[in-house]
Scaffold this motif. Structure first.
Motif, PDB file in Angstrom:
ATOM      1  N   LEU A   1      -9.213   7.401  -5.072  1.00 17.31           N
ATOM      2  CA  LEU A   1      -8.209   7.499  -4.024  1.00 17.31           C
ATOM      3  C   LEU A   1      -7.464   8.830  -4.120  1.00 17.31           C
ATOM      4  O   LEU A   1      -7.159   9.481  -3.118  1.00 17.31           O
ATOM      5  N   ARG A   2      -7.200   9.213  -5.342  1.00 17.91           N
ATOM      6  CA  ARG A   2      -6.451  10.467  -5.528  1.00 17.91           C
ATOM      7  C   ARG A   2      -7.262  11.673  -5.070  1.00 17.91           C
ATOM      8  O   ARG A   2      -6.717  12.665  -4.628  1.00 17.91           O
ATOM      9  N   THR A   3      -8.597  11.557  -5.170  1.00 11.82           N
ATOM     10  CA  THR A   3      -9.411  12.711  -4.772  1.00 11.82           C
ATOM     11  C   THR A   3      -9.447  12.924  -3.267  1.00 11.82           C
ATOM     12  O   THR A   3      -9.817  14.009  -2.815  1.00 11.82           O
ATOM     13  N   VAL A   4      -9.130  11.884  -2.504  1.00 15.23           N
ATOM     14  CA  VAL A   4      -9.153  12.045  -1.045  1.00 15.23           C
ATOM     15  C   VAL A   4      -7.764  12.183  -0.462  1.00 15.23           C
ATOM     16  O   VAL A   4      -7.583  12.171   0.755  1.00 15.23           O
ATOM     17  N   GLN A   5      -6.776  12.281  -1.326  1.00  9.76           N
ATOM     18  CA  GLN A   5      -5.415  12.461  -0.835  1.00  9.76           C
ATOM     19  C   GLN A   5      -5.052  13.941  -0.849  1.00  9.76           C
ATOM     20  O   GLN A   5      -5.679  14.734  -1.566  1.00  9.76           O
TER      21      GLN A   5
ATOM     22  N   ASP B   1      -2.990   7.259  -1.330  1.00  7.36           N
ATOM     23  CA  ASP B   1      -3.078   7.280   0.121  1.00  7.36           C
ATOM     24  C   ASP B   1      -3.737   6.029   0.664  1.00  7.36           C
ATOM     25  O   ASP B   1      -4.256   5.214  -0.059  1.00  7.36           O
ATOM     26  N   SER B   2      -3.743   5.984   1.951  1.00 11.09           N
ATOM     27  CA  SER B   2      -4.401   4.868   2.610  1.00 11.09           C
ATOM     28  C   SER B   2      -5.019   5.333   3.902  1.00 11.09           C
ATOM     29  O   SER B   2      -4.433   6.080   4.656  1.00 11.09           O
ATOM     30  N   ALA B   3      -6.243   4.886   4.144  1.00  7.95           N
ATOM     31  CA  ALA B   3      -6.860   5.219   5.426  1.00  7.95           C
ATOM     32  C   ALA B   3      -6.106   4.542   6.551  1.00  7.95           C
ATOM     33  O   ALA B   3      -6.031   5.041   7.650  1.00  7.95           O
ATOM     34  N   GLU B   4      -5.554   3.382   6.257  1.00  7.27           N
ATOM     35  CA  GLU B   4      -4.805   2.675   7.286  1.00  7.27           C
ATOM     36  C   GLU B   4      -3.330   2.842   6.972  1.00  7.27           C
ATOM     37  O   GLU B   4      -2.656   1.910   6.558  1.00  7.27           O
ATOM     38  N   GLU B   5      -2.870   4.059   7.142  1.00  5.26           N
ATOM     39  CA  GLU B   5      -1.513   4.410   6.761  1.00  5.26           C
ATOM     40  C   GLU B   5      -0.521   3.424   7.381  1.00  5.26           C
ATOM     41  O   GLU B   5      -0.670   2.987   8.504  1.00  5.26           O
ATOM     42  N   VAL B   6       0.479   3.070   6.615  1.00 10.34           N
ATOM     43  CA  VAL B   6       1.328   1.967   7.023  1.00 10.34           C
ATOM     44  C   VAL B   6       2.737   2.374   7.425  1.00 10.34           C
ATOM     45  O   VAL B   6       3.573   1.528   7.663  1.00 10.34           O
ATOM     46  N   GLU B   7       2.968   3.665   7.492  1.00  7.09           N
ATOM     47  CA  GLU B   7       4.318   4.095   7.873  1.00  7.09           C
ATOM     48  C   GLU B   7       4.647   3.605   9.265  1.00  7.09           C
ATOM     49  O   GLU B   7       3.901   3.835  10.199  1.00  7.09           O
ATOM     50  N   ALA B   8       5.760   2.929   9.397  1.00  2.76           N
ATOM     51  CA  ALA B   8       6.121   2.404  10.716  1.00  2.76           C
ATOM     52  C   ALA B   8       6.697   3.510  11.575  1.00  2.76           C
ATOM     53  O   ALA B   8       7.138   4.528  11.078  1.00  2.76           O
TER      54      ALA B   8
ATOM     55  N   ALA C   1       0.826  -1.199   0.000  1.00  2.00           N
ATOM     56  CA  ALA C   1       0.000   0.000   0.000  1.00  2.00           C
ATOM     57  C   ALA C   1       0.860   1.248   0.000  1.00  2.00           C
ATOM     58  O   ALA C   1       1.974   1.246   0.514  1.00  2.00           O
ATOM     59  N   ASP C   2       0.303   2.276  -0.583  1.00  7.40           N
ATOM     60  CA  ASP C   2       0.951   3.567  -0.509  1.00  7.40           C
ATOM     61  C   ASP C   2       0.878   4.082   0.922  1.00  7.40           C
ATOM     62  O   ASP C   2      -0.090   3.830   1.626  1.00  7.40           O
ATOM     63  N   ARG C   3       1.892   4.808   1.353  1.00  9.47           N
ATOM     64  CA  ARG C   3       1.979   5.173   2.768  1.00  9.47           C
ATOM     65  C   ARG C   3       1.448   6.569   3.082  1.00  9.47           C
ATOM     66  O   ARG C   3       1.486   7.001   4.227  1.00  9.47           O
ATOM     67  N   THR C   4       0.989   7.269   2.090  1.00 12.60           N
ATOM     68  CA  THR C   4       0.570   8.633   2.348  1.00 12.60           C
ATOM     69  C   THR C   4      -0.737   8.671   3.147  1.00 12.60           C
ATOM     70  O   THR C   4      -1.658   7.904   2.881  1.00 12.60           O
ATOM     71  N   VAL C   5      -0.778   9.582   4.082  1.00 13.22           N
ATOM     72  CA  VAL C   5      -1.980   9.708   4.905  1.00 13.22           C
ATOM     73  C   VAL C   5      -3.082  10.380   4.100  1.00 13.22           C
ATOM     74  O   VAL C   5      -2.854  11.344   3.373  1.00 13.22           O
ATOM     75  N   LEU C   6      -4.292   9.857   4.231  1.00  8.31           N
ATOM     76  CA  LEU C   6      -5.413  10.448   3.514  1.00  8.31           C
ATOM     77  C   LEU C   6      -5.775  11.802   4.113  1.00  8.31           C
ATOM     78  O   LEU C   6      -5.764  11.970   5.331  1.00  8.31           O
TER      79      LEU C   6
END
Lengths: 284, 288
Positions: A265-269, A277-284, A14-19
């Motif tokens: 997805l791009r419209t909510v980023q 982006d991802s609602a469940e952002e995965v950045e550790a 998944a992409d790591r950007t926060v929505l």
């Protein structure tokens, strides 16, 4: 992201950007383990609360929690009889800072739940790490049966009046009858559950569907409820469980991103970001 | 949760107790599958999640009209916000499971060939009786005994007098004997003891009856030495564990540690306590 901590079953990372406009309503992480008793004494709950507070997690409200079982006994030629049995007693700890954080301590499970989710590395992982360390020390569970991570997303659009209005935003293959040439104007709601196998003991349940949203004046919202779990029995080691939870998080993020279309997805980023982006952002 | 029945299963319309049993088994399984949500404050979201629960638990829909906590299909928030209840239903037979199972075991033990002692009705009946006795769905018994669902329902539906080969019945008869052994230890408390710990149910599903007996040992229950020897299990004496176990499960002890049946407590009546000497009470056993 290493292979070891990537999504399960080779799902696309998944992409790591926060929505910027996250649809996430609820995040729940549950660890179930073999119970050695049917009660969590008040003293242990208080110690857990104190130790969490010492680490900066304040849960001022303490409530008794209980789990029970309703049994219905059906015999031929007789009226069904029901009875209620108490199975376990525990405690619920509620944050009083308005964050909506909630912890449930039961003899066979610990649950961390929040309605205010920013990103994994901020909203869940640190609290989870603290909680599991406390549980490991106080309840001393031995064997973990299951660890599950659930994200409930609600996409809202006040202008969406039919499920078909979500066409182009939710992946077409998931919309099903909502895009049918005859049904589309008549469908008011739909519920589907996908059961995904992501390993010998790992999997996911994806519940999704449009529904008439009373909270938005009768507009049609879209529910995406992702429940990723790992049912492999393991020894209760807090650090290991956190790592496994991270894998589940990356998996949930991957599932989330393939549920919606890339365009939506791009419209909510955030506009300043180019990545998805991802609602469940995965950045550790 | 998905209530779609497997191919070959009965349709949901016009259901019978068997359908209920299958569906409630799936309800219980599904509830275990879900990561459980404890509370949802947002009423719109709660309603949306509840739609899944209600639709997928039909025809137990009337019961599902209770306020659902959401998440686990059959977990309810009743009057207290911190209370949740799983709904599990059991279908019981009027006929004694113990008597039937024992009869079938005796028949199996006395038969000279598999076609003489292993009929379709025997296997189907025993599976149902074990499920009823343990309070678990038929599916769990099939898993424990290594019988495929398709095979089982083929037997159940067959109108001709099938004589399935012993190999098709997996470990069913070993399971019967293990259940008999556990029943002799726990009596009426057997299903309560089993269901009290999901790990025990999991051992059953795996057909690991030795581990199940070990779990009984760990819980403090006394198992006859001959049983332990046969299973090659070690049983360190732990009186405290035994006391804890007996406090939780009122299990009557029927055998001593050598496997010999103890004198039945019921055979000693209060009326038979007589005064022998001034300060001495003597118990007199009844003749029966």
């Amino acid at each position: 992201m290493s292979d070891e901590t990537g999504p399960l079953a080779g799902l696309p990372p998944a992409d790591r950007t926060v929505l910027a406009r996250s649809p996430l309503e609820l995040a729940v992480l549950e660890v179930r383990f073999v119970a050695d008793s049917d009660d969590v004494p008040a003293e242990l709950a208080l110690r857990a609360r104190e130790q969490l507070a010492a680490q900066g997690y304040s849960y001022g409200d303490l409530k008794r929690a209980q789990e029970g079982r309703v049994e219905i006994d059906m015999q031929p030629g007789a009226e069904p009889k029901s009875s209620v049995h108490q199975l376990a007693h525990g405690w619920q700890l509620h944050a009083v800072d308005g964050s909506g954080g909630q912890i449930t301590l039961l003899p066979g499970a610990v649950v961390l739940q929040t309605v205010r989710y920013e990103r994994w590395s901020v909203s869940l992982r640190p609290a989870l790490e603290a909680l599991l360390n406390v549980v490991e020390e106080i309840l001393m569970p031995s064997v973990v049966n299951r660890i599950g991570l659930r994200y409930v997303n609600r996409f809202v659009d006040p202008d969406a009046r039919t499920p078909a209005d979500w066409s182009g935003r939710i992946h077409e293959s998931l919309l099903g009858a909502a895009t049918h040439p005859v049904f589309d104007a008549h469908v008011r709601g739909a519920q589907q559950q996908l059961e995904l196998s992501l390993g010998d003991a790992q999997g996911a349940l994806l519940r999704h569907g449009p529904f008439v949203d009373a909270g938005f004046g009768g507009a049609v919202s879209y529910l995406v409820d992702i429940d990723v779990f790992d049912g492999e029995p393991v020894r209760f080691v807090a650090a290991d469980l956190v790592r496994r939870a991270e894998v589940l998080n990356r998996t949930a993020a991957s599932l989330f991103q393939v549920t919606v279309t890339p365009e939506y997805l791009r419209t909510v980023q955030p506009t300043q970001h180019t990545a998805t982006d991802s609602a469940e952002e995965v950045e550790a | 949760m998905t209530l779609a029945l497997a191919p070959g299963d009965k349709p949901r319309t016009g259901g019978s107790l068997g359908d209920y049993e299958q569906m409630t088994a799936q309800v219980a399984t599904s509830a275990d599958q879900h990561t459980r949500v404890r509370e949802v404050d947002n009423p719109a979201l709660r309603e949306a999640l509840g739609q899944f629960d209600r639709l997928q638990t039909d025809p137990l829909g009337a019961l599902c009209s209770l306020r659902s906590v959401t998440g686990p299909t059959m977990t309810y928030l009743l009057d207290q916000r911190t209370a949740s209840f799983e709904l599990v239903s059991f279908c019981t037979e009027e006929q004694s499971a113990i008597a039937l199972t024992t009869a079938v075991v005796a028949r199996a033990a006395g038969g000279s060939s598999e076609t003489e002692h292993t009929g379709r009705h025997d296997a189907v009946t025993v599976v149902k009786e074990i499920a009823a006795r343990l309070g678990v769905p038929v599916r769990d018994v099939l898993l424990a005994s290594g019988i495929s669902r398709s095979t089982y329902y083929y037997w159940a539906k067959a109108t001709t007098a099938l004589r399935p080969r012993l190999a098709s019945q997996g470990k069913l008869w070993a399971l019967v004997q293990a259940v008999e052994g556990l029943a002799s230890l726990f009596g009426d408390q057997l299903h309560g003891w089993l269901l009290a710990d999901p790990a025990r149910v999991e051992l059953l599903r795996r057909g690991d009856v030795d581990a199940l007996l070990s779990a009984a040992l760990d819980a403090g229950v006394a198992i006859p030495s001959e049983t332990l020897d046969r299973l090659n299990l070690q049983s360190p004496s732990d009186p405290e564990a035994l006391k804890r176990f007996r406090a939780r499960y009122p299990v009557p002890f029927t055998h001593d540690e050598d496997g010999n049946r103890l004198t039945a407590v019921e055979s000693i009546a209060t009326a038979d306590v007589v005064e022998a000497e001034e300060d001495e009470l003597v118990l007199i056993e009844l003749d029966d």
